[in-house]
Design a protein around this motif. Structure first.
Motif, PDB file in Angstrom:
ATOM      1  N   PRO A  23       0.970  -1.122   0.061  1.00 33.80           N
ATOM      2  CA  PRO A  23      -0.059   0.018  -0.246  1.00 33.80           C
ATOM      3  C   PRO A  23       0.666   1.369  -0.067  1.00 33.80           C
ATOM      4  N   ILE A  24       1.815   1.295   0.764  1.00 31.52           N
ATOM      5  CA  ILE A  24       2.807   2.444   0.566  1.00 31.52           C
ATOM      6  C   ILE A  24       3.318   2.790  -0.449  1.00 31.52           C
ATOM      7  N   GLY A  38       0.721   4.103  -2.589  1.00 33.54           N
ATOM      8  CA  GLY A  38       0.306   5.471  -2.279  1.00 33.54           C
ATOM      9  C   GLY A  38       1.291   6.507  -2.699  1.00 33.54           C
ATOM     10  N   PHE A  39       2.432   6.139  -2.702  1.00 33.24           N
ATOM     11  CA  PHE A  39       3.696   6.825  -3.180  1.00 33.24           C
ATOM     12  C   PHE A  39       3.592   7.086  -4.680  1.00 33.24           C
ATOM     13  N   GLY A  68       0.750   9.820  -5.173  1.00 28.98           N
ATOM     14  CA  GLY A  68       1.301  10.692  -4.638  1.00 28.98           C
ATOM     15  C   GLY A  68       2.050  11.715  -5.607  1.00 28.98           C
ATOM     16  N   MET A  69       2.836  10.813  -6.111  1.00 26.32           N
ATOM     17  CA  MET A  69       3.762  11.377  -7.373  1.00 26.32           C
ATOM     18  C   MET A  69       3.052  11.967  -8.412  1.00 26.32           C
ATOM     19  N   ALA A 111       7.818  15.126  -7.410  1.00 20.36           N
ATOM     20  CA  ALA A 111       8.470  13.975  -6.505  1.00 20.36           C
ATOM     21  C   ALA A 111       9.165  12.791  -7.439  1.00 20.36           C
ATOM     22  N   PHE A 167      13.260  12.766  -6.457  1.00 22.08           N
ATOM     23  CA  PHE A 167      13.345  11.437  -5.638  1.00 22.08           C
ATOM     24  C   PHE A 167      13.814  10.337  -6.647  1.00 22.08           C
ATOM     25  N   LEU A 224      18.344   7.882   1.747  1.00 14.50           N
ATOM     26  CA  LEU A 224      17.259   6.980   1.700  1.00 14.50           C
ATOM     27  C   LEU A 224      17.511   5.792   0.851  1.00 14.50           C
ATOM     28  N   LEU A 232       9.346   2.688  -2.294  1.00 13.49           N
ATOM     29  CA  LEU A 232       9.153   4.012  -3.093  1.00 13.49           C
ATOM     30  C   LEU A 232       9.286   4.122  -4.661  1.00 13.49           C
ATOM     31  N   PRO A 243      -4.141  -1.215   5.504  1.00 15.73           N
ATOM     32  CA  PRO A 243      -3.563  -0.931   4.051  1.00 15.73           C
ATOM     33  C   PRO A 243      -3.884   0.423   3.681  1.00 15.73           C
ATOM     34  N   LEU A 281      -1.482   2.927   5.446  1.00 18.55           N
ATOM     35  CA  LEU A 281      -0.302   2.844   4.897  1.00 18.55           C
ATOM     36  C   LEU A 281      -0.278   3.472   3.412  1.00 18.55           C
ATOM     37  N   GLY A 282      -1.194   3.408   2.715  1.00 20.75           N
ATOM     38  CA  GLY A 282      -1.413   3.962   1.498  1.00 20.75           C
ATOM     39  C   GLY A 282      -1.503   5.442   1.406  1.00 20.75           C
ATOM     40  N   GLY A 291       2.138   6.910   2.184  1.00 22.13           N
ATOM     41  CA  GLY A 291       3.023   6.847   0.960  1.00 22.13           C
ATOM     42  C   GLY A 291       2.379   7.953   0.248  1.00 22.13           C
ATOM     43  N   LEU A 292       1.329   8.100   0.039  1.00 19.48           N
ATOM     44  CA  LEU A 292       0.605   9.313  -0.768  1.00 19.48           C
ATOM     45  C   LEU A 292       1.228  10.634  -0.109  1.00 19.48           C
ATOM     46  N   ALA A 345       4.791  11.315  -0.641  1.00 19.81           N
ATOM     47  CA  ALA A 345       5.130  11.715  -2.062  1.00 19.81           C
ATOM     48  C   ALA A 345       4.663  13.191  -2.204  1.00 19.81           C
ATOM     49  N   VAL A 346       3.546  13.423  -1.666  1.00 23.97           N
ATOM     50  CA  VAL A 346       3.066  14.905  -1.817  1.00 23.97           C
ATOM     51  C   VAL A 346       4.097  15.936  -0.805  1.00 23.97           C
ATOM     52  N   ILE A 377       7.287  15.486  -0.173  1.00 25.49           N
ATOM     53  CA  ILE A 377       8.491  15.828  -0.757  1.00 25.49           C
ATOM     54  C   ILE A 377       8.470  16.556  -2.080  1.00 25.49           C
ATOM     55  N   GLY A 378       7.297  16.312  -2.788  1.00 29.71           N
ATOM     56  CA  GLY A 378       7.057  17.096  -3.890  1.00 29.71           C
ATOM     57  C   GLY A 378       7.078  18.431  -3.707  1.00 29.71           C
ATOM     58  N   SER A 422      10.516  19.797  -2.559  1.00 32.16           N
ATOM     59  CA  SER A 422      11.419  20.188  -3.696  1.00 32.16           C
ATOM     60  C   SER A 422      10.918  20.964  -4.621  1.00 32.16           C
TER      61      SER A 422
END
Lengths: 300, 207
Positions: free
Chosen positions: A129-130, A133-134, A137-138, A148, A152, A185, A204, B7, B10-11, B14-15, B18-19, B21-22, B25
Protein backbone atom coordinates in the motif's frame (compact mmCIF):
# COMPACT_ATOMS: atom_id res chain seq x y z
CA UNK A 1 19.22 -14.13 7.89
CA UNK A 2 21.40 -17.21 8.17
CA UNK A 3 24.68 -16.73 6.31
CA UNK A 4 25.01 -20.54 6.22
CA UNK A 5 22.43 -20.50 3.42
CA UNK A 6 24.43 -17.94 1.45
CA UNK A 7 26.41 -20.81 -0.12
CA UNK A 8 23.18 -22.35 -1.35
CA UNK A 9 22.03 -19.03 -2.76
CA UNK A 10 25.35 -18.13 -4.34
CA UNK A 11 24.72 -19.67 -7.80
CA UNK A 12 21.41 -17.76 -8.12
CA UNK A 13 23.02 -14.56 -6.87
CA UNK A 14 25.86 -14.90 -9.38
CA UNK A 15 23.39 -15.62 -12.17
CA UNK A 16 21.30 -12.58 -11.27
CA UNK A 17 24.43 -10.46 -10.84
CA UNK A 18 25.32 -11.32 -14.43
CA UNK A 19 21.90 -10.10 -15.52
CA UNK A 20 22.27 -6.88 -13.52
CA UNK A 21 25.57 -6.25 -15.30
CA UNK A 22 23.69 -6.87 -18.53
CA UNK A 23 21.15 -4.26 -17.35
CA UNK A 24 23.99 -1.76 -16.90
CA UNK A 25 25.34 -2.49 -20.36
CA UNK A 26 21.85 -2.25 -21.88
CA UNK A 27 20.57 0.89 -20.14
CA UNK A 28 23.30 2.88 -18.40
CA UNK A 29 25.96 5.19 -19.82
CA UNK A 30 28.68 4.89 -20.95
CA UNK A 31 27.34 1.72 -22.65
CA UNK A 32 23.52 1.96 -22.86
CA UNK A 33 23.47 -0.35 -25.87
CA UNK A 34 19.73 -1.04 -25.84
CA UNK A 35 19.01 2.63 -25.19
CA UNK A 36 21.17 3.62 -28.18
CA UNK A 37 19.28 1.16 -30.34
CA UNK A 38 15.89 2.46 -29.17
CA UNK A 39 16.95 6.08 -29.69
CA UNK A 40 18.19 5.28 -33.18
CA UNK A 41 15.00 3.42 -34.10
CA UNK A 42 12.77 6.20 -32.76
CA UNK A 43 15.00 8.98 -34.14
CA UNK A 44 15.47 10.77 -30.79
CA UNK A 45 18.62 12.99 -30.80
CA UNK A 46 19.55 12.33 -27.19
CA UNK A 47 22.65 11.11 -25.39
CA UNK A 48 22.14 7.54 -24.24
CA UNK A 49 21.98 7.14 -20.49
CA UNK A 50 19.40 6.02 -17.98
CA UNK A 51 17.40 9.23 -18.41
CA UNK A 52 16.78 8.61 -22.10
CA UNK A 53 14.40 5.76 -21.26
CA UNK A 54 12.92 7.33 -18.14
CA UNK A 55 10.94 4.87 -16.01
CA UNK A 56 9.35 7.54 -13.79
CA UNK A 57 8.12 10.54 -15.78
CA UNK A 58 5.83 8.55 -18.09
CA UNK A 59 4.12 7.07 -15.02
CA UNK A 60 3.49 10.61 -13.75
CA UNK A 61 2.14 11.49 -17.20
CA UNK A 62 -0.44 8.71 -17.00
CA UNK A 63 -2.51 11.19 -14.99
CA UNK A 64 -1.92 13.95 -17.56
CA UNK A 65 -3.76 13.13 -20.81
CA UNK A 66 -2.22 16.16 -22.56
CA UNK A 67 1.18 14.40 -22.30
CA UNK A 68 0.03 11.26 -24.11
CA UNK A 69 0.95 12.78 -27.49
CA UNK A 70 4.50 13.33 -26.20
CA UNK A 71 4.75 9.66 -25.27
CA UNK A 72 3.69 8.56 -28.73
CA UNK A 73 5.98 11.11 -30.42
CA UNK A 74 8.91 9.69 -28.44
CA UNK A 75 8.00 6.02 -28.06
CA UNK A 76 10.96 5.31 -25.73
CA UNK A 77 8.69 6.71 -23.02
CA UNK A 78 6.33 3.80 -23.63
CA UNK A 79 8.88 1.38 -22.16
CA UNK A 80 7.84 2.41 -18.63
CA UNK A 81 4.09 2.39 -19.11
CA UNK A 82 3.62 -0.27 -21.76
CA UNK A 83 6.55 -2.60 -22.48
CA UNK A 84 7.62 -3.45 -18.92
CA UNK A 85 4.06 -3.71 -17.54
CA UNK A 86 3.08 -6.02 -20.42
CA UNK A 87 6.09 -8.25 -19.70
CA UNK A 88 5.07 -8.20 -16.02
CA UNK A 89 1.52 -9.09 -16.96
CA UNK A 90 2.65 -12.39 -18.48
CA UNK A 91 5.92 -13.21 -16.70
CA UNK A 92 6.03 -11.02 -13.59
CA UNK A 93 8.36 -8.07 -12.88
CA UNK A 94 11.46 -9.82 -14.21
CA UNK A 95 12.99 -6.42 -14.93
CA UNK A 96 13.00 -5.59 -11.20
CA UNK A 97 14.41 -8.90 -10.04
CA UNK A 98 16.86 -9.61 -12.83
CA UNK A 99 17.82 -6.47 -14.76
CA UNK A 100 17.34 -3.23 -12.80
CA UNK A 101 20.85 -2.07 -11.80
CA UNK A 102 19.48 0.53 -9.33
CA UNK A 103 17.73 -2.20 -7.35
CA UNK A 104 20.49 -4.76 -7.84
CA UNK A 105 23.18 -2.34 -6.68
CA UNK A 106 21.69 -1.84 -3.22
CA UNK A 107 20.61 -5.48 -2.92
CA UNK A 108 24.11 -6.81 -3.58
CA UNK A 109 25.96 -4.19 -1.55
CA UNK A 110 23.60 -4.85 1.38
CA UNK A 111 25.01 -8.40 1.55
CA UNK A 112 28.34 -6.92 2.61
CA UNK A 113 26.74 -5.41 5.73
CA UNK A 114 26.37 -7.74 8.72
CA UNK A 115 22.65 -8.50 9.28
CA UNK A 116 22.81 -7.29 12.88
CA UNK A 117 23.30 -3.73 11.60
CA UNK A 118 20.30 -3.92 9.27
CA UNK A 119 16.63 -3.02 9.69
CA UNK A 120 14.59 -6.19 9.42
CA UNK A 121 11.06 -5.49 8.20
CA UNK A 122 10.16 -9.11 7.43
CA UNK A 123 6.64 -9.80 8.64
CA UNK A 124 6.37 -6.35 10.23
CA UNK A 125 5.05 -4.21 7.42
CA UNK A 126 3.24 -4.72 4.15
CA UNK A 127 5.07 -2.48 1.65
CA UNK A 128 2.46 -2.73 -1.10
CA UNK A 129 0.00 0.00 0.00
CA UNK A 130 2.85 2.42 0.72
CA UNK A 131 4.32 1.87 -2.74
CA UNK A 132 0.97 2.40 -4.47
CA UNK A 133 0.32 5.43 -2.28
CA UNK A 134 3.69 6.88 -3.24
CA UNK A 135 2.97 6.29 -6.93
CA UNK A 136 -0.39 8.06 -6.75
CA UNK A 137 1.13 10.84 -4.64
CA UNK A 138 3.85 11.35 -7.25
CA UNK A 139 1.19 11.60 -9.96
CA UNK A 140 -1.01 13.90 -7.89
CA UNK A 141 1.54 16.38 -6.58
CA UNK A 142 2.37 17.38 -10.16
CA UNK A 143 -1.08 19.00 -10.36
CA UNK A 144 -0.11 21.46 -7.64
CA UNK A 145 3.27 22.21 -9.13
CA UNK A 146 5.26 19.77 -6.99
CA UNK A 147 7.82 17.27 -8.19
CA UNK A 148 8.44 13.92 -6.52
CA UNK A 149 9.40 12.33 -9.80
CA UNK A 150 12.80 13.84 -10.64
CA UNK A 151 13.69 15.01 -7.14
CA UNK A 152 13.47 11.50 -5.71
CA UNK A 153 15.00 9.56 -8.59
CA UNK A 154 17.18 6.63 -7.55
CA UNK A 155 17.97 5.83 -11.18
CA UNK A 156 19.85 9.15 -11.40
CA UNK A 157 21.91 8.24 -8.34
CA UNK A 158 22.73 4.82 -9.80
CA UNK A 159 23.77 6.47 -13.08
CA UNK A 160 25.91 9.00 -11.19
CA UNK A 161 27.71 6.20 -9.33
CA UNK A 162 28.33 4.31 -12.57
CA UNK A 163 29.51 7.54 -14.24
CA UNK A 164 31.94 8.05 -11.36
CA UNK A 165 33.35 4.54 -11.90
CA UNK A 166 34.14 5.62 -15.45
CA UNK A 167 35.66 8.97 -14.50
CA UNK A 168 32.70 11.38 -14.86
CA UNK A 169 32.39 12.87 -11.37
CA UNK A 170 29.94 15.74 -12.05
CA UNK A 171 26.93 13.83 -10.69
CA UNK A 172 28.72 13.27 -7.40
CA UNK A 173 30.02 16.83 -7.19
CA UNK A 174 26.72 18.71 -7.34
CA UNK A 175 24.12 18.00 -4.64
CA UNK A 176 20.70 19.60 -4.15
CA UNK A 177 19.03 19.08 -0.76
CA UNK A 178 16.45 16.68 -2.18
CA UNK A 179 19.22 14.69 -3.88
CA UNK A 180 21.04 14.32 -0.55
CA UNK A 181 17.86 13.06 1.14
CA UNK A 182 16.93 10.67 -1.67
CA UNK A 183 20.49 9.32 -1.92
CA UNK A 184 20.71 8.68 1.83
CA UNK A 185 17.32 6.98 1.76
CA UNK A 186 17.96 4.89 -1.36
CA UNK A 187 21.56 3.89 -0.78
CA UNK A 188 21.94 3.73 2.97
CA UNK A 189 18.70 3.64 4.98
CA UNK A 190 16.57 1.53 2.61
CA UNK A 191 19.53 -0.03 0.82
CA UNK A 192 22.65 -1.13 2.63
CA UNK A 193 21.06 -0.95 6.05
CA UNK A 194 17.81 -2.70 5.24
CA UNK A 195 17.75 -6.49 5.15
CA UNK A 196 17.54 -7.59 1.53
CA UNK A 197 18.69 -4.17 0.29
CA UNK A 198 15.44 -3.55 -1.58
CA UNK A 199 13.71 -1.08 0.73
CA UNK A 200 13.52 1.65 -1.91
CA UNK A 201 12.09 -0.78 -4.47
CA UNK A 202 9.57 -2.08 -1.94
CA UNK A 203 8.29 1.27 -0.71
CA UNK A 204 9.16 4.06 -3.12
CA UNK A 205 9.57 2.79 -6.68
CA UNK A 206 6.63 3.78 -8.93
CA UNK A 207 7.94 1.66 -11.81
CA UNK A 208 7.98 -1.35 -9.50
CA UNK A 209 4.46 -0.49 -8.33
CA UNK A 210 3.13 -0.41 -11.89
CA UNK A 211 4.82 -3.71 -12.75
CA UNK A 212 3.62 -5.23 -9.48
CA UNK A 213 0.07 -4.23 -10.34
CA UNK A 214 0.42 -5.73 -13.83
CA UNK A 215 1.79 -8.94 -12.31
CA UNK A 216 -1.09 -9.18 -9.87
CA UNK A 217 -3.58 -8.49 -12.69
CA UNK A 218 -1.93 -11.16 -14.84
CA UNK A 219 -2.26 -13.70 -12.04
CA UNK A 220 -5.85 -12.66 -11.46
CA UNK A 221 -6.62 -13.02 -15.17
CA UNK A 222 -4.83 -16.38 -15.24
CA UNK A 223 -2.33 -15.25 -17.86
CA UNK A 224 0.78 -14.76 -15.72
CA UNK A 225 3.47 -17.10 -14.47
CA UNK A 226 4.05 -16.44 -10.80
CA UNK A 227 5.81 -17.74 -7.72
CA UNK A 228 3.58 -20.05 -5.74
CA UNK A 229 3.81 -22.21 -2.66
CA UNK A 230 2.55 -25.78 -2.72
CA UNK A 231 0.79 -25.92 0.62
CA UNK A 232 0.76 -29.69 0.72
CA UNK A 233 4.57 -29.70 0.67
CA UNK A 234 5.19 -26.52 2.74
CA UNK A 235 6.21 -27.08 6.36
CA UNK A 236 5.77 -23.39 7.15
CA UNK A 237 9.34 -22.98 8.36
CA UNK A 238 9.34 -19.34 7.20
CA UNK A 239 12.78 -19.44 5.54
CA UNK A 240 11.28 -18.15 2.29
CA UNK A 241 9.88 -15.07 4.07
CA UNK A 242 13.20 -14.50 5.86
CA UNK A 243 15.18 -14.48 2.63
CA UNK A 244 12.67 -12.62 0.44
CA UNK A 245 14.25 -9.21 -0.31
CA UNK A 246 10.93 -7.69 -1.38
CA UNK A 247 8.86 -8.60 1.71
CA UNK A 248 6.54 -10.43 -0.68
CA UNK A 249 6.17 -13.53 1.48
CA UNK A 250 4.20 -13.23 4.67
CA UNK A 251 3.86 -16.00 7.22
CA UNK A 252 0.17 -15.96 7.93
CA UNK A 253 -0.75 -18.26 10.81
CA UNK A 254 -0.09 -21.78 9.63
CA UNK A 255 0.79 -20.94 6.07
CA UNK A 256 3.00 -18.67 4.02
CA UNK A 257 1.68 -16.59 1.14
CA UNK A 258 3.32 -14.89 -1.83
CA UNK A 259 2.04 -11.40 -2.51
CA UNK A 260 1.95 -10.98 -6.29
CA UNK A 261 1.93 -7.19 -5.90
CA UNK A 262 5.40 -7.25 -4.34
CA UNK A 263 7.20 -10.34 -5.70
CA UNK A 264 9.98 -9.58 -8.21
CA UNK A 265 10.64 -13.22 -9.23
CA UNK A 266 14.19 -13.28 -7.83
CA UNK A 267 13.64 -16.94 -6.87
CA UNK A 268 15.71 -16.82 -3.67
CA UNK A 269 12.69 -18.28 -1.85
CA UNK A 270 12.61 -21.30 -4.14
CA UNK A 271 16.27 -22.00 -3.48
CA UNK A 272 16.16 -21.75 0.33
CA UNK A 273 12.96 -23.79 0.64
CA UNK A 274 13.98 -27.08 2.35
CA UNK A 275 10.85 -28.92 1.19
CA UNK A 276 10.90 -27.76 -2.45
CA UNK A 277 7.40 -26.38 -2.09
CA UNK A 278 7.99 -23.22 -4.13
CA UNK A 279 7.82 -22.94 -7.89
CA UNK A 280 7.56 -20.29 -10.60
CA UNK A 281 4.96 -21.74 -12.83
CA UNK A 282 2.16 -21.43 -15.29
CA UNK A 283 -1.09 -19.44 -15.03
CA UNK A 284 -3.50 -20.34 -12.32
CA UNK A 285 -6.30 -18.29 -10.75
CA UNK A 286 -5.82 -16.22 -7.63
CA UNK A 287 -8.64 -16.48 -5.19
CA UNK A 288 -9.34 -14.01 -2.49
CA UNK A 289 -10.25 -13.23 0.23
CA UNK A 290 -11.25 -16.81 0.98
CA UNK A 291 -8.49 -19.16 2.17
CA UNK A 292 -6.35 -20.17 -0.74
CA UNK A 293 -6.18 -23.71 -2.03
CA UNK A 294 -2.77 -25.30 -2.26
CA UNK A 295 -0.30 -23.66 -4.56
CA UNK A 296 -1.84 -20.25 -5.08
CA UNK A 297 -0.37 -16.89 -4.08
CA UNK A 298 -2.14 -14.16 -2.19
CA UNK A 299 -1.97 -10.49 -2.82
CA UNK A 300 -5.35 -9.20 -3.85
CA UNK B 1 -11.40 -3.18 11.97
CA UNK B 2 -7.90 -1.76 12.35
CA UNK B 3 -6.50 -4.63 10.27
CA UNK B 4 -8.86 -3.69 7.43
CA UNK B 5 -8.00 -0.02 7.69
CA UNK B 6 -4.25 -0.55 7.93
CA UNK B 7 -3.55 -0.94 4.18
CA UNK B 8 -5.51 2.25 3.50
CA UNK B 9 -3.63 4.10 6.21
CA UNK B 10 -0.30 2.89 4.81
CA UNK B 11 -1.41 3.94 1.33
CA UNK B 12 -2.30 7.41 2.58
CA UNK B 13 1.06 7.56 4.34
CA UNK B 14 2.86 6.78 1.07
CA UNK B 15 0.74 9.33 -0.77
CA UNK B 16 1.38 12.06 1.81
CA UNK B 17 5.10 11.33 1.76
CA UNK B 18 5.18 11.80 -2.02
CA UNK B 19 3.13 14.99 -1.81
CA UNK B 20 5.31 16.32 1.01
CA UNK B 21 8.63 15.79 -0.73
CA UNK B 22 7.09 16.99 -3.99
CA UNK B 23 6.10 20.32 -2.47
CA UNK B 24 9.36 20.67 -0.57
CA UNK B 25 11.44 20.08 -3.68
CA UNK B 26 9.16 22.38 -5.69
CA UNK B 27 10.59 25.34 -3.80
CA UNK B 28 14.14 24.20 -4.42
CA UNK B 29 13.40 23.56 -8.11
CA UNK B 30 11.88 26.98 -8.62
CA UNK B 31 13.67 29.30 -6.20
CA UNK B 32 17.10 28.42 -5.05
CA UNK B 33 19.18 25.27 -5.56
CA UNK B 34 18.38 23.72 -8.92
CA UNK B 35 16.17 26.22 -10.69
CA UNK B 36 14.34 24.75 -13.66
CA UNK B 37 12.82 27.10 -16.19
CA UNK B 38 11.52 27.22 -19.73
CA UNK B 39 12.80 29.29 -22.63
CA UNK B 40 10.68 30.14 -25.63
CA UNK B 41 12.25 31.26 -28.88
CA UNK B 42 11.87 33.20 -31.05
CA UNK B 43 10.15 36.02 -29.18
CA UNK B 44 12.07 38.65 -31.14
CA UNK B 45 14.01 38.59 -34.39
CA UNK B 46 16.01 41.75 -34.64
CA UNK B 47 13.69 44.44 -33.27
CA UNK B 48 10.39 42.93 -34.39
CA UNK B 49 8.18 40.39 -32.68
CA UNK B 50 8.61 36.98 -34.24
CA UNK B 51 5.93 34.92 -35.90
CA UNK B 52 5.00 32.12 -33.52
CA UNK B 53 2.61 29.22 -33.35
CA UNK B 54 -0.43 29.74 -31.19
CA UNK B 55 -0.93 27.72 -28.05
CA UNK B 56 -3.23 25.20 -29.67
CA UNK B 57 -0.90 24.49 -32.62
CA UNK B 58 1.91 23.79 -30.19
CA UNK B 59 -0.13 21.39 -28.06
CA UNK B 60 1.26 19.93 -24.85
CA UNK B 61 0.61 21.89 -21.65
CA UNK B 62 -0.05 25.06 -23.64
CA UNK B 63 -3.22 23.58 -25.10
CA UNK B 64 -4.81 23.80 -21.65
CA UNK B 65 -4.95 27.60 -21.96
CA UNK B 66 -8.30 28.69 -23.45
CA UNK B 67 -7.65 30.50 -26.71
CA UNK B 68 -9.42 33.65 -25.48
CA UNK B 69 -6.90 33.87 -22.61
CA UNK B 70 -3.89 33.36 -24.85
CA UNK B 71 -1.47 36.29 -24.69
CA UNK B 72 1.48 34.82 -26.55
CA UNK B 73 4.75 33.47 -25.26
CA UNK B 74 6.94 35.16 -22.70
CA UNK B 75 10.68 34.79 -23.25
CA UNK B 76 10.52 32.05 -20.66
CA UNK B 77 10.57 31.52 -16.94
CA UNK B 78 7.12 29.99 -16.71
CA UNK B 79 8.21 27.57 -14.02
CA UNK B 80 9.91 30.04 -11.70
CA UNK B 81 8.66 32.35 -9.03
CA UNK B 82 9.86 35.50 -10.76
CA UNK B 83 7.74 37.26 -13.32
CA UNK B 84 7.23 35.60 -16.67
CA UNK B 85 10.08 36.42 -18.96
CA UNK B 86 12.68 36.54 -16.18
CA UNK B 87 14.45 34.14 -13.87
CA UNK B 88 14.82 35.05 -10.21
CA UNK B 89 17.04 32.82 -8.09
CA UNK B 90 17.41 33.40 -4.34
CA UNK B 91 20.36 31.53 -2.87
CA UNK B 92 19.17 32.66 0.56
CA UNK B 93 16.27 30.21 0.21
CA UNK B 94 18.48 27.15 -0.09
CA UNK B 95 17.60 24.14 2.05
CA UNK B 96 19.52 23.46 5.24
CA UNK B 97 21.37 20.47 3.76
CA UNK B 98 22.53 22.49 0.78
CA UNK B 99 23.69 25.33 3.02
CA UNK B 100 25.69 22.81 5.05
CA UNK B 101 27.48 21.04 2.24
CA UNK B 102 27.88 23.35 -0.77
CA UNK B 103 25.86 26.59 -0.67
CA UNK B 104 27.86 28.23 -3.47
CA UNK B 105 27.42 25.45 -6.04
CA UNK B 106 24.27 26.18 -8.06
CA UNK B 107 22.46 24.52 -10.95
CA UNK B 108 20.29 26.24 -13.55
CA UNK B 109 18.40 23.97 -15.87
CA UNK B 110 16.07 24.11 -18.81
CA UNK B 111 14.59 21.02 -20.40
CA UNK B 112 12.25 23.21 -22.41
CA UNK B 113 14.27 25.43 -24.73
CA UNK B 114 11.34 25.36 -27.11
CA UNK B 115 11.01 26.57 -30.67
CA UNK B 116 7.60 28.25 -30.66
CA UNK B 117 8.23 29.76 -34.10
CA UNK B 118 7.04 28.61 -37.48
CA UNK B 119 10.43 27.65 -38.96
CA UNK B 120 13.29 25.39 -37.81
CA UNK B 121 16.27 26.99 -36.06
CA UNK B 122 19.77 25.89 -35.29
CA UNK B 123 20.59 27.88 -32.16
CA UNK B 124 23.60 29.23 -30.30
CA UNK B 125 23.42 30.02 -26.56
CA UNK B 126 25.21 32.70 -24.56
CA UNK B 127 25.03 32.60 -20.77
CA UNK B 128 26.14 35.75 -18.94
CA UNK B 129 26.56 35.14 -15.21
CA UNK B 130 28.57 38.22 -14.27
CA UNK B 131 31.95 36.68 -15.02
CA UNK B 132 31.18 33.28 -13.48
CA UNK B 133 32.08 30.55 -15.95
CA UNK B 134 29.48 27.76 -15.75
CA UNK B 135 29.91 24.12 -16.74
CA UNK B 136 27.51 23.23 -19.59
CA UNK B 137 25.82 19.85 -19.71
CA UNK B 138 23.09 18.50 -21.96
CA UNK B 139 21.30 15.18 -22.58
CA UNK B 140 21.38 16.03 -26.29
CA UNK B 141 23.88 14.47 -28.64
CA UNK B 142 23.53 17.22 -31.28
CA UNK B 143 25.58 19.83 -29.40
CA UNK B 144 28.91 21.49 -30.11
CA UNK B 145 30.43 22.45 -26.72
CA UNK B 146 33.11 24.58 -28.37
CA UNK B 147 30.67 27.01 -29.98
CA UNK B 148 27.72 26.43 -27.60
CA UNK B 149 25.57 25.69 -30.64
CA UNK B 150 23.20 22.93 -31.60
CA UNK B 151 24.31 20.78 -34.51
CA UNK B 152 20.73 19.97 -35.52
CA UNK B 153 17.79 22.10 -36.46
CA UNK B 154 15.13 22.40 -33.79
CA UNK B 155 11.79 22.12 -35.55
CA UNK B 156 8.73 24.16 -34.55
CA UNK B 157 7.35 22.75 -31.32
CA UNK B 158 10.52 20.77 -30.50
CA UNK B 159 12.67 21.30 -27.42
CA UNK B 160 16.35 21.30 -26.50
CA UNK B 161 17.78 20.99 -22.99
CA UNK B 162 20.72 22.43 -21.09
CA UNK B 163 22.06 22.46 -17.55
CA UNK B 164 24.51 25.00 -16.14
CA UNK B 165 26.53 24.28 -12.98
CA UNK B 166 28.54 27.07 -11.38
CA UNK B 167 30.33 28.11 -8.19
CA UNK B 168 29.59 31.60 -6.90
CA UNK B 169 32.67 33.17 -5.25
CA UNK B 170 32.16 33.87 -1.52
CA UNK B 171 32.40 37.65 -1.77
CA UNK B 172 29.79 37.69 -4.54
CA UNK B 173 27.57 35.13 -2.76
CA UNK B 174 27.22 37.36 0.29
CA UNK B 175 25.87 40.36 -1.63
CA UNK B 176 22.10 41.12 -1.61
CA UNK B 177 22.20 41.12 -5.42
CA UNK B 178 24.60 38.40 -6.46
CA UNK B 179 24.31 38.80 -10.21
CA UNK B 180 22.15 40.36 -12.90
CA UNK B 181 22.88 38.25 -15.92
CA UNK B 182 21.01 36.79 -18.85
CA UNK B 183 20.63 33.90 -21.23
CA UNK B 184 20.49 34.85 -24.88
CA UNK B 185 19.46 32.58 -27.73
CA UNK B 186 20.80 33.28 -31.23
CA UNK B 187 20.10 31.94 -34.66
CA UNK B 188 23.36 30.03 -35.19
CA UNK B 189 23.36 30.72 -38.95
CA UNK B 190 22.18 34.33 -39.19
CA UNK B 191 23.49 35.53 -35.82
CA UNK B 192 20.17 37.23 -34.98
CA UNK B 193 19.08 37.30 -31.37
CA UNK B 194 15.95 35.16 -30.97
CA UNK B 195 15.22 35.89 -27.33
CA UNK B 196 16.79 37.17 -24.11
CA UNK B 197 15.95 35.93 -20.66
CA UNK B 198 17.16 38.02 -17.70
CA UNK B 199 18.61 35.96 -14.85
CA UNK B 200 18.75 37.73 -11.51
CA UNK B 201 20.44 35.99 -8.57
CA UNK B 202 19.81 37.44 -5.12
CA UNK B 203 20.71 36.42 -1.57
CA UNK B 204 17.88 37.29 0.82
CA UNK B 205 20.07 36.25 3.78
CA UNK B 206 22.85 38.72 2.96
CA UNK B 207 23.16 41.66 5.33
Amino acid sequence: MYPRLYRKLLPNWLKRFGFFLLGVVMLYAPFALLTRLLLAITNVPSNADVHSVCLRMPIQWLAQPWMYATMFEKPVYLVAVLVLPVIALFLGPLFCGWLCPAGGMTEYLSRLVPPRFQINMTGKVNPVPIRYGFMFGMMGVAFIGGNACCSFCNFTHAQNLINALFGNMLGLQYWASFAVVSFILWFFVLGLFTRGGRGWCNFLCPAGALMGFAHWAGAKLKVSRYVKIDRSACNNCGLCATYCPTLAIQKNGERSEVNAHACNICMDCKIVCPSRAISYSAPQALQSPAPLPAGEPAGD
Amino acid sequence: MFKKLLPWLLGILGLLFAVGIGLWSKNLFTQSESVHFSVNFPTVTGDVAAQTMNCCDLGGPWARIPEKDWKGYPAGGVLVWGTEGAILLDVGQEGMLKRLIQPNFINLSTHWLRNVGVQPYQIRLEMDLCGIEPEWETFESAWDPATHSTTREINPGEVFNMDWYFHIPDEQFNQPVVCEGQLEVFDAHQGDSLTQLPIVIINSRAQ
